[in-house]
Design an enzyme around this catalytic site. Structure first.
Site, short mmCIF file in Angstrom:
data_model
loop_
_atom_site.label_atom_id
_atom_site.label_comp_id
_atom_site.label_asym_id
_atom_site.label_seq_id
_atom_site.Cartn_x
_atom_site.Cartn_y
_atom_site.Cartn_z
N ARG A 19 0.73 -1.16 -0.03
CA ARG A 19 0.06 -0.16 -0.06
C ARG A 19 0.93 1.31 0.12
O ARG A 19 0.69 2.17 -0.83
CB ARG A 19 -0.85 -0.02 1.04
CG ARG A 19 -2.12 -1.06 1.16
CD ARG A 19 -3.02 -0.95 2.37
NE ARG A 19 -2.11 -1.50 3.47
CZ ARG A 19 -2.37 -1.01 4.62
NH1 ARG A 19 -3.35 -0.26 4.83
NH2 ARG A 19 -1.41 -1.22 5.64
N ASN A 37 -6.02 -2.86 2.68
CA ASN A 37 -6.41 -4.41 2.56
C ASN A 37 -7.66 -4.63 2.91
O ASN A 37 -8.44 -4.38 3.63
CB ASN A 37 -5.49 -4.94 4.11
CG ASN A 37 -4.01 -4.52 3.92
OD1 ASN A 37 -3.49 -4.32 2.91
ND2 ASN A 37 -3.33 -4.32 4.95
#
Length: 99
Positions: A19, A37
């Site tokens: 990320r 996530n």
């Protein structure tokens, strides 16, 4: 013409800086978006912008050190909502249920 892309990355994409890397790359393109996530172990990315900028981000992701951790990417083109601002990293899938 503005586009919206939803990409779901599978593989070992959680716990490897995925990320943060995507967020850093996204800041180099004129895009709005978010990445988070998922509970199922995948990572979901939503971005809006010109198709060429979105393609540039996807290429940049493929060219990172994270590429070996990606097993597959499911891509869905959608109509832009114009509700995204900037680029954010989230911890919870639930925060983006309406994205």
């Amino acid at each position: 013409m503005k586009k919206r892309l939803r990409a779901i990355y599978s593989g070992r994409v959680q716990g490897v800086g995925f990320r943060a890397t995507v967020a850093r790359l996204a800041r180099h393109f004129p895009l709005e978006g978010a990445i988070w996530n998922r509970r199922d172990g995948r990572v979901e990315l939503v971005v809006e912008g010109e198709q060429s900028a979105i393609a540039g981000l996807l290429d940049a992701i493929r060219d990172t050190h994270l590429a070996p951790w990606i097993d597959s990417v499911d891509v869905l083109w959608e109509e832009p909502t114009n509700q995204l601002r900037g680029f954010s990293i989230s911890w919870e899938e639930d925060l983006h249920s309406g994205c």
